[in-house]
Design a protein around this motif. Sequence first.
Motif, PDB file in Angstrom:
ATOM      1  N   THR A  75      -0.178 -60.471  47.977  1.00 18.37           N
ATOM      2  CA  THR A  75      -0.031 -59.641  46.796  1.00 18.37           C
ATOM      3  C   THR A  75       1.410 -59.685  46.324  1.00 18.37           C
ATOM      4  O   THR A  75       2.328 -59.370  47.077  1.00 18.37           O
ATOM      5  CB  THR A  75      -0.432 -58.184  47.090  1.00 18.37           C
ATOM      6  N   THR A  97      -5.179 -62.569  51.488  1.00 15.31           N
ATOM      7  CA  THR A  97      -4.612 -62.383  50.158  1.00 15.31           C
ATOM      8  C   THR A  97      -3.122 -62.089  50.240  1.00 15.31           C
ATOM      9  O   THR A  97      -2.689 -61.300  51.077  1.00 15.31           O
ATOM     10  CB  THR A  97      -5.312 -61.205  49.443  1.00 15.31           C
ATOM     11  N   ARG A 101     -10.925 -54.183  55.506  1.00 13.10           N
ATOM     12  CA  ARG A 101      -9.642 -54.724  55.052  1.00 13.10           C
ATOM     13  C   ARG A 101      -8.518 -54.217  55.947  1.00 13.10           C
ATOM     14  O   ARG A 101      -8.507 -53.064  56.360  1.00 13.10           O
ATOM     15  CB  ARG A 101      -9.395 -54.287  53.618  1.00 13.10           C
ATOM     16  N   LYS A 102      -7.578 -55.111  56.225  1.00 12.66           N
ATOM     17  CA  LYS A 102      -6.448 -54.775  57.088  1.00 12.66           C
ATOM     18  C   LYS A 102      -5.187 -55.383  56.494  1.00 12.66           C
ATOM     19  O   LYS A 102      -5.213 -56.509  56.012  1.00 12.66           O
ATOM     20  CB  LYS A 102      -6.709 -55.347  58.483  1.00 12.66           C
ATOM     21  N   GLU A 103      -4.093 -54.631  56.521  1.00 11.63           N
ATOM     22  CA  GLU A 103      -2.791 -55.132  56.083  1.00 11.63           C
ATOM     23  C   GLU A 103      -2.047 -55.632  57.317  1.00 11.63           C
ATOM     24  O   GLU A 103      -1.966 -54.920  58.320  1.00 11.63           O
ATOM     25  CB  GLU A 103      -1.985 -54.027  55.396  1.00 11.63           C
ATOM     26  N   THR A 156      -9.439 -59.507  54.727  1.00 16.16           N
ATOM     27  CA  THR A 156     -10.747 -58.867  54.640  1.00 16.16           C
ATOM     28  C   THR A 156     -11.739 -59.709  55.434  1.00 16.16           C
ATOM     29  O   THR A 156     -11.801 -60.928  55.268  1.00 16.16           O
ATOM     30  CB  THR A 156     -11.210 -58.760  53.176  1.00 16.16           C
ATOM     31  N   THR A 215       3.650 -60.828  54.728  1.00 14.92           N
ATOM     32  CA  THR A 215       2.741 -59.692  54.597  1.00 14.92           C
ATOM     33  C   THR A 215       1.471 -60.138  53.885  1.00 14.92           C
ATOM     34  O   THR A 215       1.538 -60.742  52.814  1.00 14.92           O
ATOM     35  CB  THR A 215       3.419 -58.548  53.817  1.00 14.92           C
ATOM     36  N   TYR A 216       0.325 -59.846  54.491  1.00 12.59           N
ATOM     37  CA  TYR A 216      -0.963 -60.293  53.978  1.00 12.59           C
ATOM     38  C   TYR A 216      -1.977 -59.159  54.039  1.00 12.59           C
ATOM     39  O   TYR A 216      -1.879 -58.252  54.864  1.00 12.59           O
ATOM     40  CB  TYR A 216      -1.518 -61.447  54.822  1.00 12.59           C
ATOM     41  N   SER A 217      -2.983 -59.251  53.203  1.00 18.95           N
ATOM     42  CA  SER A 217      -4.155 -58.401  53.268  1.00 18.95           C
ATOM     43  C   SER A 217      -5.295 -59.299  53.729  1.00 18.95           C
ATOM     44  O   SER A 217      -5.517 -60.367  53.158  1.00 18.95           O
ATOM     45  CB  SER A 217      -4.452 -57.814  51.891  1.00 18.95           C
TER      46      SER A 217
END
Length: 71
Positions: free
Chosen positions: A9, A7, A46-48, A40, A36-38
């Motif tokens: 954001t 994802t 979930r990890k940034e 899952t 920068t991503y999220s």
Amino acid sequence: MHRYVVTITQEIDADTAEEAALLMYAELTRRPPPLTYSVTDEAMARKELSLERDKADEFARVDHTADPGNW
């Protein structure tokens, strides 16, 4: 092979959800992809992640479909 949901954001001011999606698309076509991503995974963990542009660009240039592990 595992399945992940990746994802991006970004807050966007718009009148509708469709307009927000179109504005995001327009933004992606005008500049380099975000770093920068999220992420899952299948277990909903979930990890940034923040990528380094040089390493990400190098990875993107390689044809990873040639790897027999992907067959």
